[in-house]
Scaffold this motif. Structure first.
Motif, PDB file in Angstrom:
ATOM      1  N   ILE A   1       0.837  -1.192   0.000  1.00 39.94           N
ATOM      2  CA  ILE A   1       0.000   0.000   0.000  1.00 39.94           C
ATOM      3  C   ILE A   1       0.876   1.247   0.000  1.00 39.94           C
ATOM      4  O   ILE A   1       1.672   1.463   0.916  1.00 39.94           O
ATOM      5  N   GLU A   2       0.714   2.046  -1.034  1.00 40.23           N
ATOM      6  CA  GLU A   2       1.473   3.283  -1.145  1.00 40.23           C
ATOM      7  C   GLU A   2       0.995   4.290  -0.101  1.00 40.23           C
ATOM      8  O   GLU A   2      -0.209   4.475   0.106  1.00 40.23           O
ATOM      9  N   GLU A   3       1.933   4.948   0.568  1.00 37.48           N
ATOM     10  CA  GLU A   3       1.604   6.046   1.477  1.00 37.48           C
ATOM     11  C   GLU A   3       2.057   7.356   0.856  1.00 37.48           C
ATOM     12  O   GLU A   3       3.161   7.462   0.332  1.00 37.48           O
ATOM     13  N   ARG A   4       1.193   8.357   0.911  1.00 33.98           N
ATOM     14  CA  ARG A   4       1.423   9.631   0.268  1.00 33.98           C
ATOM     15  C   ARG A   4       1.892  10.679   1.291  1.00 33.98           C
ATOM     16  O   ARG A   4       1.742  10.499   2.493  1.00 33.98           O
ATOM     17  N   PRO A   5       2.423  11.802   0.816  1.00 33.12           N
ATOM     18  CA  PRO A   5       2.898  12.854   1.720  1.00 33.12           C
ATOM     19  C   PRO A   5       1.779  13.433   2.577  1.00 33.12           C
ATOM     20  O   PRO A   5       0.627  13.533   2.139  1.00 33.12           O
ATOM     21  N   SER A   6       2.128  13.847   3.794  1.00 27.19           N
ATOM     22  CA  SER A   6       1.130  14.386   4.723  1.00 27.19           C
ATOM     23  C   SER A   6       0.530  15.696   4.225  1.00 27.19           C
ATOM     24  O   SER A   6      -0.598  16.048   4.576  1.00 27.19           O
ATOM     25  N   GLY A   7       1.274  16.408   3.391  1.00 28.90           N
ATOM     26  CA  GLY A   7       0.775  17.680   2.882  1.00 28.90           C
ATOM     27  C   GLY A   7      -0.516  17.561   2.097  1.00 28.90           C
ATOM     28  O   GLY A   7      -1.281  18.528   2.000  1.00 28.90           O
ATOM     29  N   GLU A   8      -0.782  16.397   1.527  1.00 26.01           N
ATOM     30  CA  GLU A   8      -2.041  16.197   0.805  1.00 26.01           C
ATOM     31  C   GLU A   8      -3.237  16.262   1.752  1.00 26.01           C
ATOM     32  O   GLU A   8      -4.344  16.598   1.330  1.00 26.01           O
ATOM     33  N   MET A   9      -3.008  15.955   3.024  1.00 24.92           N
ATOM     34  CA  MET A   9      -4.074  16.009   4.022  1.00 24.92           C
ATOM     35  C   MET A   9      -4.172  17.377   4.686  1.00 24.92           C
ATOM     36  O   MET A   9      -5.264  17.844   5.008  1.00 24.92           O
ATOM     37  N   THR A  10      -3.027  17.992   4.930  1.00 24.21           N
ATOM     38  CA  THR A  10      -3.002  19.200   5.760  1.00 24.21           C
ATOM     39  C   THR A  10      -3.237  20.486   4.979  1.00 24.21           C
ATOM     40  O   THR A  10      -3.534  21.520   5.581  1.00 24.21           O
ATOM     41  N   SER A  11      -3.106  20.428   3.641  1.00 25.17           N
ATOM     42  CA  SER A  11      -3.282  21.630   2.826  1.00 25.17           C
ATOM     43  C   SER A  11      -4.145  21.337   1.612  1.00 25.17           C
ATOM     44  O   SER A  11      -4.134  20.218   1.085  1.00 25.17           O
ATOM     45  N   VAL A  12      -4.883  22.320   1.171  1.00 29.81           N
ATOM     46  CA  VAL A  12      -5.663  22.244  -0.064  1.00 29.81           C
ATOM     47  C   VAL A  12      -5.265  23.411  -0.939  1.00 29.81           C
ATOM     48  O   VAL A  12      -5.421  24.573  -0.544  1.00 29.81           O
TER      49      VAL A  12
END
Length: 359
Positions: free
Chosen positions: A295-306
């Motif tokens: 399972i690929e994990e993505r950068p946290s910035g995708e969650m914390t910023s729009v």
């Protein structure tokens, strides 16, 4: 007219930058496999079928201009090395890995033949990649047909309401789509009373891309937040949930965009048939169960910023898996392929028979 996400002619490849949608429609050039790796990794192109097609075509463009590798052995080695590298961009989706394996075997076999010419090997590789683009559209239309047939048979040919997740349309494939292709096929028959799409956080592929396609196709549709799916099923008489897949393994367990698993649980509770729509190239018989899928994990910035604007508290920890695993037992409607609709338990045997006949 369906959207075109991949523009290709011999020696030239452009892709629709999906990070800019829905506010901008801009095509960016992909000049080599390095560019291909980058647009896949950055999710400027996404969707398991499109990842494989763009990855392979990016290398075909590079090979078309390559004159550095002047022997059959050197060119075959170069192609195989770049194919292996392209797989690393998004490891969960199996289509690129399947294409890499198939084309690597072909290149090695051709290189081992006595009297083989560099130009012949180059031409064969480019043709194989180009055929992927054309074949994908035909495969998707068959998926749409079989999916629409099956859903309408279950609903006594009455107009239906369908919920889908993430983006599985023309933007995720060479054209037409897989799960969204089923919605499109139902719409063509005037049998879709309403389509619902989730926003698909944290990357918003549903609100940015699926909603864009539904509006473009003039399909009656409504966008919902991911957290609204259960109450939607409770109150809106949903006929079916149809999602795509990035990998389906031997026992029928399926990896798809994060949030799919909870949709399947909610569908089971509300007795709503849950379908997975994908081409046979998404099936991976080499893995026994979903527990074996990386399972690929993505950068946290995708969650914390729009769009560069911070929406989460500074200092909070994040966990951002890009996919989850839906157990085969929750895929109650079936798995829709270009050969028909099969139960997860029967998929491996049925596909083996279909592929044997097809070849």
């Amino acid at each position: 007219m369906t959207l075109v996400a991949i523009k290709y002619t011999r020696g030239k490849l452009e892709i629709l930058d999906q990070l800019l949608l829905p506010t901008q429609s801009e095509y960016i050039p992909v000049k080599n496999s390095g560019d291909g790796w980058n647009v896949i990794k950055k999710m400027q192109v996404r969707g398991a079928p499109a990842i494989a097609i763009v990855g392979c075509l990016s290398l075909a463009v590079e090979v078309a201009e390559d004159r550095e590798h002047s022997t059959v052995g050197d060119l075959a080695h170069f192609i195989c090395d770049r194919l292996h590298h392209l797989v690393t961009a998004r490891p969960t989706a199996v289509n690129m890995a399947e294409a890499s394996k198939r084309l690597t075997t072909l290149m090695k076999d051709m290189a081992a033949e006595s009297g083989q010419r560099v130009d012949t090997l180059r031409e064969r590789f480019m043709k194989e990649c180009e055929d992927m683009l054309e074949k994908d559209i035909a495969v998707n239309k068959n998926i749409g047909k079989y999916g629409a047939d099956h859903i309408l048979a279950q609903c006594k040919n009455k107009p239906v309401k369908v919920l889908t997740h993430c983006n599985t349309g023309s933007l995720a494939t060479a054209g037409y789509g897989t799960a969204l292709g089923v919605v499109r096929a139902l719409h063509e028959r005037e049998k879709i009373s309403h389509a619902y799409c989730t926003e698909t956080r944290p990357y918003n592929q549903g609100s940015r891309l699926t909603a864009y396609e539904l509006v473009h196709e003039k399909i009656p549709a409504t966008l919902i937040c991911d957290s609204m799916a259960a109450i939607l099923m409770d109150q809106q008489d949903i006929s079916a949930v149809v999602v795509g897949a990035d990998r389906v393994v031997a026992n029928g367990d399926t990896a798809n965009k994060i949030g799919t698993y909870q949709l399947a649980i909610a569908a089971k509770h509300h007795n709503v048939p849950f379908y997975v729509a994908c081409p046979s190239t998404t099936f991976d018989p080499n893995l026994t169960s979903g527990k074996d899928i990386e399972i690929e994990e993505r950068p946290s910035g995708e969650m914390t910023s729009v769009k560069g604007i911070r929406v989460a508290a500074h200092g909070i920890n994040c966990w951002n898996p890009a996919f989850d695993i839906t157990p085969a037992s929750l895929i109650t409607g079936g798995i829709i392929t270009e050969f028909g609709v099969f139960s997860p338990a029967d998929l491996k045997a049925q596909l083996a028979d279909c592929l044997k006949t097809d070849n």
